[in-house]
Write an enzyme that holds these catalytic residues in place. Sequence first.
Site, PDB file in Angstrom:
ATOM      1  CG  HIS A  48      -6.443-113.695  16.466  1.00 47.08           C
ATOM      2  ND1 HIS A  48      -6.261-114.576  15.420  1.00 47.08           N
ATOM      3  CD2 HIS A  48      -5.272-113.035  16.602  1.00 47.08           C
ATOM      4  CE1 HIS A  48      -5.037-114.458  14.954  1.00 47.08           C
ATOM      5  NE2 HIS A  48      -4.410-113.524  15.646  1.00 47.08           N
ATOM      6  CE  LYS A  88      -4.260-112.786   1.652  1.00 45.61           C
ATOM      7  NZ  LYS A  88      -4.474-113.944   0.759  1.00 45.61           N
ATOM      8  CE  LYS A 107       1.586-121.047   6.933  1.00 43.73           C
ATOM      9  NZ  LYS A 107       1.684-121.490   5.511  1.00 43.73           N
ATOM     10  CE  LYS A 122      -3.934-122.994   3.043  1.00 42.63           C
ATOM     11  NZ  LYS A 122      -2.847-122.413   2.208  1.00 42.63           N
TER      12      LYS A 122
END
Length: 309
Positions: free
Chosen positions: A89, A94, A118, A130
Amino acid sequence: AEMTTRRLQVLACTLHKRCLSLPACSSEPNFLEMVRANFSKAAKFSGVEPGLLQVINATNSLLQVSFPLRRDDGTVETIKAYRAQHSHHYQPCKGGIRYSPNVDLQEVEALAALMTYKCAIVNVPFGGAKGGICIDPKKYSVGELERITRRYTMELKRYGFIGPSVDVPAPDVGTSAREMSWIKDTYTMLFGQNDLFAGACVTGKPASQGGVDGRTEATGLGVFYGTKEFLSNPYFLEKHKLTPGVEGKTVIVQGFGNVGYYSSHFFSEGGARVVGVVEHNGAVYSSKGLDIAALKRHHTATGTLLGFA
């Protein structure tokens, strides 16, 4: 993107604020199942339509690769590696890269989802990601770790899982600025000839390689500031019958890697008494408070908390 982000913020804040518990079951759910169960419970309070909730909950892209490693003794070993991009989105995605023998696809998928939430809570314009490699880094030489890291970088690029505007990794469990410098070097040398910003393919690099001063201690400092903020909130202080401020509090820290050490350091500097530190293979405790600097020297020299006195 703006509307989706606002809805993500609502959902993420609900996840953050609600006290959620899993139903009793015959076997404990894995990490990804736990994240999705909590998502489903929080989603009931979000006011977001079910179809959009499915979009938010789904992982956009997953990568699982295997590649050979010629070890220093001449033997060949197969390395398994993973990367998950939970949400596009906002881009880039990251999230860190961890080296651990327990890494698998469901773990990185779960952590990528948590990264999305987060970022949404604090309105940071990134999607969550991740990655990980299923190795115990302590069992490999520096040269072997470098070869693994560089090959992993090439695999990420081959399948579109790294790039300054696509997906930007960072250090995590078992990795540090050293591994990030290898990633940056591999990416810029092979793929960044015509990209002025190729070095932005990864964060957590050494300052000499374009990194940011303060990055190493930033997460541990964040733990300290988060706790300090909690201890200045009248509602939580009343609810938990606590007095304001960090000074004079007793603290036990789980883990003594980068985050655990700096958390302990800043709590001690802030006037708290760090009475215990727990690691995977042992713990240390002193009701008078631990000497964090001395414990760090011992841990660096021996690789363990055991034997500290």
